[in-house]
Enzyme design. Structure first.
Site, PDB file in Angstrom:
ATOM      1  N   GLY A  61      46.960 -19.650 -28.323  1.00  0.00           N
ATOM      2  CA  GLY A  61      46.478 -18.329 -28.732  1.00  0.00           C
ATOM      3  C   GLY A  61      47.465 -17.218 -28.403  1.00  0.00           C
ATOM      4  O   GLY A  61      47.112 -16.034 -28.384  1.00  0.00           O
ATOM      5  N   HIS A 119      56.880 -18.760 -22.385  1.00  0.00           N
ATOM      6  CA  HIS A 119      56.121 -20.015 -22.265  1.00  0.00           C
ATOM      7  C   HIS A 119      56.490 -20.744 -20.970  1.00  0.00           C
ATOM      8  O   HIS A 119      56.007 -21.856 -20.736  1.00  0.00           O
ATOM      9  CB  HIS A 119      56.446 -20.946 -23.442  1.00  0.00           C
ATOM     10  N   ARG A 141      43.582 -22.818 -23.510  1.00  0.00           N
ATOM     11  CA  ARG A 141      42.669 -23.202 -24.589  1.00  0.00           C
ATOM     12  C   ARG A 141      42.237 -24.659 -24.413  1.00  0.00           C
ATOM     13  O   ARG A 141      42.950 -25.438 -23.758  1.00  0.00           O
ATOM     14  CB  ARG A 141      43.426 -23.039 -25.923  1.00  0.00           C
ATOM     15  N   LYS A 279      44.216 -22.541 -38.704  1.00  0.00           N
ATOM     16  CA  LYS A 279      42.785 -22.441 -38.978  1.00  0.00           C
ATOM     17  C   LYS A 279      42.060 -21.527 -37.993  1.00  0.00           C
ATOM     18  O   LYS A 279      41.033 -20.956 -38.325  1.00  0.00           O
ATOM     19  CB  LYS A 279      42.151 -23.828 -38.882  1.00  0.00           C
TER      20      LYS A 279
HETATM   21  P1  A3P Z   1      45.141 -23.602 -34.912  1.00  0.00           P
HETATM   22  O1  A3P Z   1      46.375 -24.409 -35.083  1.00  0.00           O
HETATM   23  O2  A3P Z   1      44.042 -24.353 -34.216  1.00  0.00           O
HETATM   24  O3  A3P Z   1      44.666 -22.946 -36.139  1.00  0.00           O
HETATM   25  P2  A3P Z   1      49.941 -19.908 -30.576  1.00  0.00           P
HETATM   26  O4  A3P Z   1      49.842 -18.513 -31.055  1.00  0.00           O
HETATM   27  O5  A3P Z   1      49.899 -20.024 -29.074  1.00  0.00           O
HETATM   28  O6  A3P Z   1      51.058 -20.640 -31.203  1.00  0.00           O
HETATM   29  O7  A3P Z   1      48.584 -20.614 -31.031  1.00  0.00           O
HETATM   30  C1  A3P Z   1      48.377 -20.880 -32.382  1.00  0.00           C
HETATM   31  C2  A3P Z   1      46.900 -21.030 -32.648  1.00  0.00           C
HETATM   32  O8  A3P Z   1      46.267 -19.747 -32.597  1.00  0.00           O
HETATM   33  C3  A3P Z   1      46.670 -21.603 -34.020  1.00  0.00           C
HETATM   34  O9  A3P Z   1      45.487 -22.395 -33.909  1.00  0.00           O
HETATM   35  C4  A3P Z   1      46.461 -20.339 -34.842  1.00  0.00           C
HETATM   36  O10 A3P Z   1      45.779 -20.541 -36.053  1.00  0.00           O
HETATM   37  C5  A3P Z   1      45.654 -19.497 -33.872  1.00  0.00           C
HETATM   38  N1  A3P Z   1      45.751 -18.050 -34.144  1.00  0.00           N
HETATM   39  C6  A3P Z   1      46.829 -17.378 -34.616  1.00  0.00           C
HETATM   40  N2  A3P Z   1      46.520 -16.078 -34.743  1.00  0.00           N
HETATM   41  C7  A3P Z   1      45.241 -15.921 -34.346  1.00  0.00           C
HETATM   42  C8  A3P Z   1      44.359 -14.793 -34.280  1.00  0.00           C
HETATM   43  N3  A3P Z   1      44.739 -13.577 -34.645  1.00  0.00           N
HETATM   44  N4  A3P Z   1      43.107 -15.009 -33.809  1.00  0.00           N
HETATM   45  C9  A3P Z   1      42.704 -16.235 -33.432  1.00  0.00           C
HETATM   46  N5  A3P Z   1      43.490 -17.339 -33.487  1.00  0.00           N
HETATM   47  C10 A3P Z   1      44.744 -17.183 -33.938  1.00  0.00           C
END
Ligand code: A3P
Length: 312
Positions: A61, A119, A141, A279
């Site tokens: 997230g 990270h 998460r 998603k």
């Molecule tokens: P999914 O792959 O389950 O859809 P990170 O940003 O740490 O790379 O995490 C990516 C995850 O956060 C992805 O999950 C992505 O779709 C989701 N994500 C990206 N933008 C978001 C937002 N504005 N609100 C909620 N989830 C989001």
């Protein structure tokens, strides 16, 4: 930095070959393209006490948290129609410690923008971050959704065809701790232990699922923690709701920049912005996990996180 990323895209079409490019450094894995930047940050970065760090494992997230923190801090400068978040992927709104050291130094000298993302696991953070008692916001998460998100992201980022990337192989790698900045559970534990041991309250823990179920309270907590609390007048004027809408998955994922733009274009680590938005659903793992995988991962989490009270 060695130009390895495009080579991988062109010549490698299997999950295991990509995973062969992982290196372990002081107990944590990383893709070799990010390894050098991590070392450089560790060795040379000088934090200022006012710096605020957005810390996370990949796919927990980070993009969402960055957008929210940026929108909160810049809300006096920009409104809903002028925010850079409308034209720039959130990853470019906040510099990344492992890649953007120069920009961070410039921010420290010339502007009052305090946000830095990383990270890096807690134990590998540059010493000055701990010594300066910098504020740290950490997001984590559900592990099963992280595995599925990570699997899809790596597959798309490296252009690996589905038939060359069996989910089972990805699961087994992750289960052994081999993932970007993994083991994931050790990444969480490092920040968790620090938050328990340090009495200064400088580490805020956020959980992706909690943010989804109650975004308003979590945005308020975040704003207070980073020193930009909302006034009653702002609350009444709907400023919190505006920020939540601006940073929502629905809004960000439909912006042109996040549908067709590229993060760090013309560099070895270029990524299409759309890959950061998949998603954003809780429980998508159910479509991927076998019963056996569920048992294995639940047992692992019980063993690794027992006594912490953390639920993954
Ligand atoms: P999914 O792959 O389950 O859809 P990170 O940003 O740490 O790379 O995490 C990516 C995850 O956060 C992805 O999950 C992505 O779709 C989701 N994500 C990206 N933008 C978001 C937002 N504005 N609100 C909620 N989830 C989001």
């Amino acid at each position: 930095m060695e130009n390895t990323f495009p080579t991988v895209v062109q010549q490698t079409c299997s999950w295991s070959k990509v995973m062969l490019m992982m290196q372990n450094h002081q107990g944590f894995w990383n893709h070799q393209d990010f390894h050098e930047g991590s070392l450089l940050a560790q060795q040379t970065f000088n934090a200022k006490p006012s710096d605020i760090f957005i810390c996370s494992s990949p796919k927990t997230g980070t993009t969402w948290l960055k957008a929210l923190a940026f929108a909160i801090i810049t809300r006096q400068q920009f409104n809903q129609s002028t925010s850079p978040l409308l034209t720039t992927v959130p990853h470019e709104c906040i510099p990344y410690l492992e890649k953007d050291l120069e920009q961070i130094k410039q921010n420290q000298n010339n502007t009052s923008f305090p946000l830095v993302s990383t990270h890096l696991p807690y134990t590998l953070l540059p010493n000055s971050i701990i010594a300066s008692n910098c504020k740290i916001v950490y997001i984590y998460r559900n592990i099963k959704d992280v595995i599925v998100s990570y699997y899809n992201f790596v597959r798309k980022a490296f252009n690996i065809p589905l038939e060359d990337a069996p989910f089972e192989e990805a699961f087994n790698e992750f289960y052994q701790g081999i993932s970007w900045y993994g083991p994931y559970w050790d990444h969480i534990l490092g920040y968790w232990k620090a938050s328990q041991e340090r009495a200064d309250g400088q580490i805020l823990f956020l959980k992706y699922e909690d943010m989804k179920s109650d975004i308003t309270s979590n945005v308020k907590r975040l704003a207070e923690f980073i020193g930009h609390p909302f006034s009653i007048q702002e609350e009444r004027a709907g400023v919190i709701d505006d920020i939540i809408k601006l940073c929502s998955f629905e809004n960000l994922s439909n912006l042109e920049v996040n549908k067709s733009g590229k993060h760090r274009p013309d560099t070895p680590v270029a990524i299409e912005n759309r890959h950061y938005f998949r998603k954003a659903k809780d429980g998508d793992w159910k479509k991927y996990f076998t019963d056996e995988m569920v048992v294995k991962i639940d047992e692992l989490v019980d063993e690794k996180l027992s006594g912490t009270g953390l639920v993954l």
